[in-house]
Design an enzyme around this catalytic site. Structure first.
Site, short mmCIF file in Angstrom:
data_model
loop_
_atom_site.label_atom_id
_atom_site.label_comp_id
_atom_site.label_asym_id
_atom_site.label_seq_id
_atom_site.Cartn_x
_atom_site.Cartn_y
_atom_site.Cartn_z
CG HIS A 159 13.90 2.63 -8.66
ND1 HIS A 159 12.77 3.04 -9.34
CD2 HIS A 159 14.87 3.52 -8.98
CE1 HIS A 159 13.06 4.11 -10.06
NE2 HIS A 159 14.31 4.44 -9.86
CB SER A 280 2.06 -14.28 17.11
OG SER A 280 1.31 -15.42 16.71
CE LYS A 286 5.44 -14.12 12.84
NZ LYS A 286 5.29 -13.19 11.77
CD GLU A 293 2.19 -4.86 11.10
OE1 GLU A 293 3.08 -5.54 10.60
OE2 GLU A 293 1.28 -5.34 11.80
#
Ligand code: ARG
Length: 459
Positions: A159, A280, A286, A293
């Site tokens: 969880h 970025s 970044k 992804e």
């Protein structure tokens, strides 16, 4: 686009097609990549025609030479696959252009329906073998890492909450198990794909004595199909591949999701290498896990292809319907996407740096020892359900006082249960907790090494 007179099926037509129909009907853009399989299939079919007496030795020799030179010319880039309805029409018209009348005999006893089924099965064989090889490499990489980190502590989560300490090696072996099942599924699917449909004709076989055992053998198929209606309309083997690819992508997506999460400042468990990160355009600080992804994103795309294939055959009456032409783009997309993802993930994984200290720290503290404390009381003859309740109270007490379980002195523990003794201290160290989980399938370093050995044995 071909004009009416170029069309090999236009005998019964008086009017030409709307150019839009030609463009709409053509599958060449997708199926041109099947030229190799198409020519191999034609070579085998021609051999069977000669054996059955439908081609003379001279005609067969001309067809063989012609097809082989088309193959070489396309391979070398001398001949572009264009200006035809599909790859089958392309090869046949090139052949007739090259060798004349004998070329027109190649399609004896054959339909594009058994032809395209043969091409796709040959293609699938290559794709499955390639996928199996890539998975083998990936599993090897995962196992090397698992062995290296057999004793490195980290928390297991349930969880998304810290549950119990395990080892990084155990975590990695979990993925090796998934990838092994993927490999087994592709190998199993290959058995059903690896069957020769040639001789099934359009739907009802052929009156020509094509030796089906010969064509199957020449194409390396261990068997030929048993039912011509099934053979020309069956796309199960493609759906199976896409389903297997979807499951495999789900596994890649899950581990990528973990790497994305773990590479955040909040977790700081892993640093994905610069080689597989991007920056970025606006925010100079970044370092984005784009590769991970994208693998996660492309998983959705493969599921979409599977859905397209399933929907394609749903409600399709026997036997061949042109709808089936739509299978190719979905299948090729699955193959290309899966291949790319497996290749890049297999490079990204060993290049990542695990922050072992942060993982070990996360494996300690909090309430990770709660289960072992309950087990401890249970081993002192307190029924587990009661022990669970006692530890629950201790956890609540810790929460209220801002302490971890391991920070409570023995005297305080004893105020909850007199069964606690000095030996509890050693038992609650994360490395002890892990080492004591030494049953088959458990996370202890020795069991991780067993796990690695067992999977290697199965490869
Ligand atoms: N291009 C077609 C396909 O991919 C080949 C089979 C055509 N058969 C037919 N009966 N029109 O499915």
């Amino acid at each position: 686009m071909p004009t009416k007179n170029d069309k090999l099926w236009a005998g019964r037509f008086t009017g030409g097609n709307d150019p839009l129909t030609d463009a709409f009907n053509s599958s060449l853009g997708a199926d041109k990549r099947l030229y190799r399989q198409d020519i191999e299939g034609s070579l085998a079919h021609a051999a069977a025609l000669q054996k059955g007496g439908a081609l003379t030795a001279a005609e067969y020799a001309a067809i063989e030479t012609g097809l082989k030179s088309i193959l070489n010319d396309v391979k070398s880039g001398k001949l572009a696959v264009e200006n035809a309805e599909d790859v089958h029409m392309f090869v046949e018209s090139c052949l007739t252009e090259k060798i004349g009348a004998a070329g027109k005999k190649l399609h004896t006893g054959r339909s594009r329906n058994d032809q395209v089924a043969t091409d796709m099965r040959l293609y699938m064989r290559g794709a499955a073998q390639n996928t199996i090889a890539l998975l083998k490499d990936l599993i090897g990489t995962v196992l090397t890492l698992a062995e290296k980190h057999a004793a490195a502590l980290m928390p297991a989560y349930t969880h998304m909450q810290k549950a119990q300490p395990v080892t990084l090696g155990h975590y990695l072996c979990a993925y090796a198990e998934m990838f092994l099942r993927d490999l087994q599924r592709f190998a199993d699917g290959l058995k059903r794909a690896d069957v020769c449909p040639l001789g099934s004709g359009a739907a009802a076989g052929t009156t020509f004595p094509v030796d089906r055992a010969l064509t199957a053998k020449l194409l390396g198929f261990p068997a030929y199909t048993r039912n011509s209606m099934d053979a020309v309309s069956d796309r199960d083997y493609l759906i199976e591949f896409a389903a297997n690819a979807s499951i495999c992508m789900a596994h890649l997506s899950r581990i990528c999701e973990e790497f994305i999460l773990w590479s955040t400042g909040e977790f700081n468990f892993v640093k994905i290498s610069d080689a597989y990160s991007t920056g970025s355009s606006m925010m100079p600080q970044k370092r984005n896990p784009d590769v991970a992804e994208l693998i996660r994103g492309k998983t959705g795309r493969v599921y979409g292809d599977l859905t397209a294939l399933l929907t394609l055959v749903k409600g399709l009456p026997l036997t061949y319907n042109k709808d089936l032409q739509e299978d190719k783009e979905a299948v090729f997309d699955v193959c290309d996407t899966l291949e790319m993802c497996l290749k890049i993930f297999a490079k990204m994984l060993p290049a990542a740096e695990f922050n072992l200290a942060a993982m070990e720290k996360a494996a300690d503290g909090g309430f990770m020892a709660a289960t072992d404390m309950a087990d401890y009381l249970a081993s002192k003859n307190i029924p587990f359900r009661d022990a669970h309740g006692i530890i629950g109270k201790i956890v609540k007490h810790c929460e209220e006082t801002g302490k971890t379980l391991r920070q409570l002195p023995l005297s305080e523990l004893q105020s909850f249960s007199p069964a606690f003794a000095a030996d509890i201290v050693e038992l609650l160290k994360p490395e002890t907790m892990v080492k004591r989980r030494d049953l088959p399938g458990g996370p202890s370093p020795d069991r991780v090494r067993d796990n690695v050995r067992a999977i290697r044995g199965l490869l």
